[in-house]
Design a protein around this motif. Structure first.
Motif, PDB file in Angstrom:
ATOM      1  N   VAL A 129      14.809   9.887 -15.736  1.00  0.00           N
ATOM      2  CA  VAL A 129      13.511   9.244 -15.898  1.00  0.00           C
ATOM      3  C   VAL A 129      13.047   8.800 -14.513  1.00  0.00           C
ATOM      4  O   VAL A 129      13.863   8.328 -13.709  1.00  0.00           O
ATOM      5  CB  VAL A 129      13.599   8.018 -16.830  1.00  0.00           C
ATOM      6  N   TYR A 130      11.767   8.957 -14.259  1.00  0.00           N
ATOM      7  CA  TYR A 130      11.216   8.639 -12.947  1.00  0.00           C
ATOM      8  C   TYR A 130      10.156   7.551 -13.065  1.00  0.00           C
ATOM      9  O   TYR A 130       9.529   7.380 -14.101  1.00  0.00           O
ATOM     10  CB  TYR A 130      10.571   9.877 -12.318  1.00  0.00           C
ATOM     11  N   LEU A 131       9.953   6.844 -11.962  1.00  0.00           N
ATOM     12  CA  LEU A 131       8.845   5.910 -11.862  1.00  0.00           C
ATOM     13  C   LEU A 131       8.215   6.099 -10.488  1.00  0.00           C
ATOM     14  O   LEU A 131       8.816   5.726  -9.476  1.00  0.00           O
ATOM     15  CB  LEU A 131       9.304   4.460 -12.043  1.00  0.00           C
ATOM     16  N   GLN A 132       7.050   6.703 -10.488  1.00  0.00           N
ATOM     17  CA  GLN A 132       6.289   6.844  -9.249  1.00  0.00           C
ATOM     18  C   GLN A 132       5.463   5.589  -9.063  1.00  0.00           C
ATOM     19  O   GLN A 132       4.666   5.237  -9.936  1.00  0.00           O
ATOM     20  CB  GLN A 132       5.386   8.076  -9.312  1.00  0.00           C
ATOM     21  N   MET A 133       5.653   4.923  -7.949  1.00  0.00           N
ATOM     22  CA  MET A 133       4.974   3.657  -7.690  1.00  0.00           C
ATOM     23  C   MET A 133       4.089   3.823  -6.461  1.00  0.00           C
ATOM     24  O   MET A 133       4.596   4.083  -5.362  1.00  0.00           O
ATOM     25  CB  MET A 133       5.999   2.545  -7.470  1.00  0.00           C
ATOM     26  N   ASN A 134       2.803   3.685  -6.666  1.00  0.00           N
ATOM     27  CA  ASN A 134       1.834   3.798  -5.578  1.00  0.00           C
ATOM     28  C   ASN A 134       1.105   2.470  -5.382  1.00  0.00           C
ATOM     29  O   ASN A 134       1.117   1.611  -6.263  1.00  0.00           O
ATOM     30  CB  ASN A 134       0.818   4.900  -5.893  1.00  0.00           C
ATOM     31  N   ILE A 135       0.452   2.357  -4.271  1.00  0.00           N
ATOM     32  CA  ILE A 135      -0.320   1.160  -3.925  1.00  0.00           C
ATOM     33  C   ILE A 135       0.525  -0.079  -4.206  1.00  0.00           C
ATOM     34  O   ILE A 135       0.098  -1.017  -4.898  1.00  0.00           O
ATOM     35  CB  ILE A 135      -1.658   1.094  -4.700  1.00  0.00           C
ATOM     36  N   LEU A 136       1.712  -0.098  -3.668  1.00  0.00           N
ATOM     37  CA  LEU A 136       2.634  -1.196  -3.938  1.00  0.00           C
ATOM     38  C   LEU A 136       2.113  -2.496  -3.354  1.00  0.00           C
ATOM     39  O   LEU A 136       1.469  -2.526  -2.285  1.00  0.00           O
ATOM     40  CB  LEU A 136       4.013  -0.872  -3.386  1.00  0.00           C
ATOM     41  N   LYS A 137       2.409  -3.578  -4.071  1.00  0.00           N
ATOM     42  CA  LYS A 137       1.984  -4.923  -3.678  1.00  0.00           C
ATOM     43  C   LYS A 137       3.219  -5.790  -3.487  1.00  0.00           C
ATOM     44  O   LYS A 137       4.271  -5.530  -4.084  1.00  0.00           O
ATOM     45  CB  LYS A 137       1.103  -5.525  -4.781  1.00  0.00           C
ATOM     46  N   PRO A 138       3.100  -6.849  -2.689  1.00  0.00           N
ATOM     47  CA  PRO A 138       4.256  -7.744  -2.520  1.00  0.00           C
ATOM     48  C   PRO A 138       4.791  -8.270  -3.856  1.00  0.00           C
ATOM     49  O   PRO A 138       6.015  -8.460  -3.993  1.00  0.00           O
ATOM     50  CB  PRO A 138       3.691  -8.868  -1.657  1.00  0.00           C
ATOM     51  N   GLY A 147       0.795  -1.217   0.000  1.00  0.00           N
ATOM     52  CA  GLY A 147       0.000   0.000   0.000  1.00  0.00           C
ATOM     53  C   GLY A 147       0.827   1.266   0.000  1.00  0.00           C
ATOM     54  O   GLY A 147       0.295   2.362  -0.207  1.00  0.00           O
ATOM     55  N   GLY A 148       2.124   1.120   0.241  1.00  0.00           N
ATOM     56  CA  GLY A 148       2.998   2.273   0.281  1.00  0.00           C
ATOM     57  C   GLY A 148       3.433   2.731  -1.096  1.00  0.00           C
ATOM     58  O   GLY A 148       2.997   2.196  -2.123  1.00  0.00           O
ATOM     59  N   SER A 149       4.309   3.735  -1.099  1.00  0.00           N
ATOM     60  CA  SER A 149       4.771   4.348  -2.339  1.00  0.00           C
ATOM     61  C   SER A 149       6.288   4.498  -2.348  1.00  0.00           C
ATOM     62  O   SER A 149       6.913   4.621  -1.283  1.00  0.00           O
ATOM     63  CB  SER A 149       4.146   5.739  -2.508  1.00  0.00           C
ATOM     64  N   LEU A 150       6.828   4.498  -3.533  1.00  0.00           N
ATOM     65  CA  LEU A 150       8.238   4.809  -3.749  1.00  0.00           C
ATOM     66  C   LEU A 150       8.354   5.560  -5.066  1.00  0.00           C
ATOM     67  O   LEU A 150       7.536   5.368  -5.976  1.00  0.00           O
ATOM     68  CB  LEU A 150       9.090   3.537  -3.826  1.00  0.00           C
ATOM     69  N   ARG A 151       9.400   6.368  -5.165  1.00  0.00           N
ATOM     70  CA  ARG A 151       9.686   7.048  -6.419  1.00  0.00           C
ATOM     71  C   ARG A 151      11.104   6.687  -6.837  1.00  0.00           C
ATOM     72  O   ARG A 151      12.063   6.998  -6.129  1.00  0.00           O
ATOM     73  CB  ARG A 151       9.565   8.560  -6.265  1.00  0.00           C
ATOM     74  N   LEU A 152      11.209   6.031  -7.970  1.00  0.00           N
ATOM     75  CA  LEU A 152      12.505   5.651  -8.511  1.00  0.00           C
ATOM     76  C   LEU A 152      12.995   6.723  -9.469  1.00  0.00           C
ATOM     77  O   LEU A 152      12.212   7.365 -10.169  1.00  0.00           O
ATOM     78  CB  LEU A 152      12.417   4.322  -9.239  1.00  0.00           C
ATOM     79  N   SER A 153      14.310   6.886  -9.511  1.00  0.00           N
ATOM     80  CA  SER A 153      14.945   7.819 -10.438  1.00  0.00           C
ATOM     81  C   SER A 153      16.005   7.085 -11.237  1.00  0.00           C
ATOM     82  O   SER A 153      16.663   6.175 -10.727  1.00  0.00           O
ATOM     83  CB  SER A 153      15.596   8.982  -9.689  1.00  0.00           C
ATOM     84  N   CYS A 154      16.183   7.500 -12.461  1.00  0.00           N
ATOM     85  CA  CYS A 154      17.223   6.943 -13.325  1.00  0.00           C
ATOM     86  C   CYS A 154      17.935   8.110 -13.979  1.00  0.00           C
ATOM     87  O   CYS A 154      17.337   8.830 -14.793  1.00  0.00           O
ATOM     88  CB  CYS A 154      16.610   6.036 -14.376  1.00  0.00           C
ATOM     89  N   ALA A 155      19.191   8.299 -13.605  1.00  0.00           N
ATOM     90  CA  ALA A 155      19.981   9.394 -14.155  1.00  0.00           C
ATOM     91  C   ALA A 155      20.913   8.855 -15.230  1.00  0.00           C
ATOM     92  O   ALA A 155      21.640   7.880 -15.009  1.00  0.00           O
ATOM     93  CB  ALA A 155      20.786  10.054 -13.045  1.00  0.00           C
ATOM     94  N   THR A 161       3.443   5.493 -12.437  1.00  0.00           N
ATOM     95  CA  THR A 161       3.478   6.599 -13.393  1.00  0.00           C
ATOM     96  C   THR A 161       4.919   6.846 -13.807  1.00  0.00           C
ATOM     97  O   THR A 161       5.781   7.082 -12.953  1.00  0.00           O
ATOM     98  CB  THR A 161       2.900   7.884 -12.782  1.00  0.00           C
ATOM     99  N   ILE A 162       5.158   6.792 -15.104  1.00  0.00           N
ATOM    100  CA  ILE A 162       6.493   7.071 -15.627  1.00  0.00           C
ATOM    101  C   ILE A 162       6.525   8.508 -16.133  1.00  0.00           C
ATOM    102  O   ILE A 162       5.538   9.005 -16.679  1.00  0.00           O
ATOM    103  CB  ILE A 162       6.883   6.077 -16.738  1.00  0.00           C
ATOM    104  N   SER A 163       7.652   9.155 -15.933  1.00  0.00           N
ATOM    105  CA  SER A 163       7.826  10.514 -16.441  1.00  0.00           C
ATOM    106  C   SER A 163       9.306  10.726 -16.755  1.00  0.00           C
ATOM    107  O   SER A 163      10.150   9.926 -16.362  1.00  0.00           O
ATOM    108  CB  SER A 163       7.330  11.554 -15.427  1.00  0.00           C
ATOM    109  N   ARG A 164       9.579  11.797 -17.450  1.00  0.00           N
ATOM    110  CA  ARG A 164      10.963  12.067 -17.830  1.00  0.00           C
ATOM    111  C   ARG A 164      11.220  13.562 -17.747  1.00  0.00           C
ATOM    112  O   ARG A 164      10.330  14.368 -17.973  1.00  0.00           O
ATOM    113  CB  ARG A 164      11.242  11.558 -19.240  1.00  0.00           C
TER     114      ARG A 164
END
Length: 114
Positions: free
Chosen positions: A78-87, A15-23, A68-71
């Motif tokens: 490039v980013y990846l916003q990850m919400n409502i995370l599941k196992p 249920g948590g969230s993370l935001r990944l970044s790719c430089a 949600t992917i964005s750049r």
């Protein structure tokens, strides 16, 4: 040679969230469609989201409505916003071009507990 550096992974509860970044080490985002991939040990790497230079976006069915992917071309990121995370989202996450023609980075581990 272009280098990709992923960051932002971690350990979260379901249920948590993370935001990944790719430089990227060079100004490449204007020339490549970029994607986020993930891999579980013993399984093939899979594409979960992608975005091209025109902003056209793809999501795997398993993450639609949650990721949600964005750049940011100016920041070569490039980013990846990850919400409502599941196992089942637990994996090593990588970014690369789509298709994946660039050298792979070290990835960033995402672990989701139930």
């Amino acid at each position: 040679q272009v280098q990709l550096v992923e960051s932002g992974g971690g350990f979260v509860q379901a249920g948590g969230s993370l935001r990944l970044s790719c430089a990227a080490s060079a100004n490449i985002l204007s020339f490549y469609a970029m994607g986020w991939y993930r891999q579980i040990p013993g399984k093939q790497r899979e594409l979960v989201a992608a975005i091209n230079s025109g902003g056209i976006i793809y999501y795997a069915d398993s993450v639609k409505g949650r990721f949600t992917i964005s750049r940011d071309n100016a920041k070569n990121t490039v980013y990846l916003q990850m919400n409502i995370l599941k196992p089942e989202d637990t994996a090593m996450y990588y970014c690369n071009a789509r298709p994946a023609t660039l050298p792979w980075g070290q990835g960033t581990q995402v672990t989701v507990s139930s």
